[in-house]
Design a protein around this motif. Structure first.
Motif, mmCIF file in Angstrom:
data_model
loop_
_atom_site.group_PDB
_atom_site.id
_atom_site.type_symbol
_atom_site.label_atom_id
_atom_site.label_comp_id
_atom_site.label_asym_id
_atom_site.label_seq_id
_atom_site.Cartn_x
_atom_site.Cartn_y
_atom_site.Cartn_z
ATOM 1 N N THR A 68 33.999 42.688 41.515
ATOM 2 C CA THR A 68 34.052 42.779 42.971
ATOM 3 C C THR A 68 35.359 43.458 43.372
ATOM 4 O O THR A 68 36.437 43.058 42.944
ATOM 5 N N VAL A 69 35.235 44.481 44.196
ATOM 6 C CA VAL A 69 36.373 45.333 44.542
ATOM 7 C C VAL A 69 36.628 45.261 46.045
ATOM 8 O O VAL A 69 35.711 45.467 46.848
ATOM 9 N N GLY A 70 37.860 44.990 46.422
ATOM 10 C CA GLY A 70 38.235 44.974 47.828
ATOM 11 C C GLY A 70 38.957 46.253 48.196
ATOM 12 O O GLY A 70 39.965 46.613 47.580
ATOM 13 N N THR A 83 43.254 37.858 52.522
ATOM 14 C CA THR A 83 41.937 38.156 51.957
ATOM 15 C C THR A 83 41.827 37.605 50.544
ATOM 16 O O THR A 83 40.829 36.958 50.188
ATOM 17 N N LEU A 84 42.844 37.822 49.745
ATOM 18 C CA LEU A 84 42.825 37.338 48.363
ATOM 19 C C LEU A 84 42.813 35.814 48.294
ATOM 20 O O LEU A 84 42.265 35.237 47.351
ATOM 21 N N ALA A 85 43.419 35.164 49.272
ATOM 22 C CA ALA A 85 43.448 33.703 49.287
ATOM 23 C C ALA A 85 42.067 33.110 49.511
ATOM 24 O O ALA A 85 41.792 31.973 49.108
ATOM 25 N N SER A 90 37.906 40.855 42.097
ATOM 26 C CA SER A 90 38.323 41.186 40.737
ATOM 27 C C SER A 90 39.382 42.278 40.724
ATOM 28 O O SER A 90 40.221 42.348 39.820
ATOM 29 N N LEU A 91 39.321 43.151 41.716
ATOM 30 C CA LEU A 91 40.062 44.403 41.676
ATOM 31 C C LEU A 91 40.359 44.845 43.106
ATOM 32 O O LEU A 91 39.555 44.596 44.017
ATOM 33 N N PHE A 106 50.418 42.539 44.305
ATOM 34 C CA PHE A 106 49.460 41.472 44.582
ATOM 35 C C PHE A 106 48.942 40.757 43.329
ATOM 36 O O PHE A 106 48.036 39.935 43.431
ATOM 37 N N ALA A 107 49.508 41.073 42.183
ATOM 38 C CA ALA A 107 49.140 40.411 40.922
ATOM 39 C C ALA A 107 47.647 40.552 40.619
ATOM 40 O O ALA A 107 47.020 39.608 40.129
#
Length: 215
Positions: A68-70, A83-85, A90-91, A106-107
């Motif tokens: 899954t790519v943002g 968003t990541l929280a 995945s990417l 963003f690790a």
């Protein structure tokens, strides 16, 4: 043990990302047909933009082993972090003018999209993002950040040790030719498999995957 011929075939398989996913049905159809990755656009001006809640609900219903790519465009750091929280991406894919130090904070593994702008040293631009997992090459437009539906001249495809992803104006009709000319690591399609902006069409997805496999 896998024989040499099988290893060679696998190493040259062109991966596929279906971008601009806005509906679970489209996501599941893409996966069923063999897509490797799904793209979710977190850029409000885009007609394919999704909210955090939409993306979270779709991804929660996906089967395993799907990348899954943002996608973000010059987003505030806090926007990406929020968003990541909430969304298990995945990417990350950065489609604006983000420098490398921004992208790698963003690790998460990340892709940098670069436009094939005329008279620009694309090799130097690629070199500026040496920590990227891959580079996505898209058509250039003076106003739009991707999603133009236009192709660039594939004869200008660069050589690189970095995995390169081909985007821009791909359709079921031209994807096989595009792969033959560029030999990319992956292809990325959005508008070319849509009935309308943000709404994928199963028969177009099917024909696109057939074109990739034929190549």
């Amino acid at each position: 043990m896998m024989n040499y011929r099988a290893e060679l075939v696998l190493s040259y398989r062109t991966r596929v990302k279906i971008c601009g996913i806005t509906r679970l049905a489209d996501a599941l159809a893409a996966i069923e047909l063999g897509a490797d990755a799904l793209g979710f656009v977190f850029y409000a001006p885009s007609p394919r933009a999704v909210t955090i809640a939409q993306a979270k609900a779709i991804i929660a219903a996906l089967p395993p082993f799907v990348t899954t790519v943002g996608l973000f465009v010059d987003a505030e750091v806090t926007e990406v972090q929020q968003t990541l929280a909430e969304v298990p991406l995945s990417l990350l894919q950065f489609h604006g003018d983000e420098p490398q130090n921004y992208c790698q904070q963003f690790a998460k593994p990340w892709i940098k999209a670069l436009s094939m702008q005329p008279d620009v040293d694309i090799h130097a631009k690629i070199a500026a993002y040496d920590q990227a997992s891959a580079i996505l090459l898209d058509a250039w437009h003076p106003q739009l950040k991707g999603g133009t539906g236009e192709c660039f001249d594939w004869r200008h495809w660069p050589k690189s040790q970095k995995p390169l992803i081909l985007a821009g104006g791909l359709t079921p009709e031209n994807v096989a030719e595009a792969i033959h000319l560029t030999q990319p690591y992956a292809v990325d399609v959005s508008g070319g498999v849509e009935a309308s902006k943000g709404i994928k069409e199963f028969t177009l997805l099917q024909a696109f995957m057939a074109g990739v496999n034929a190549a």
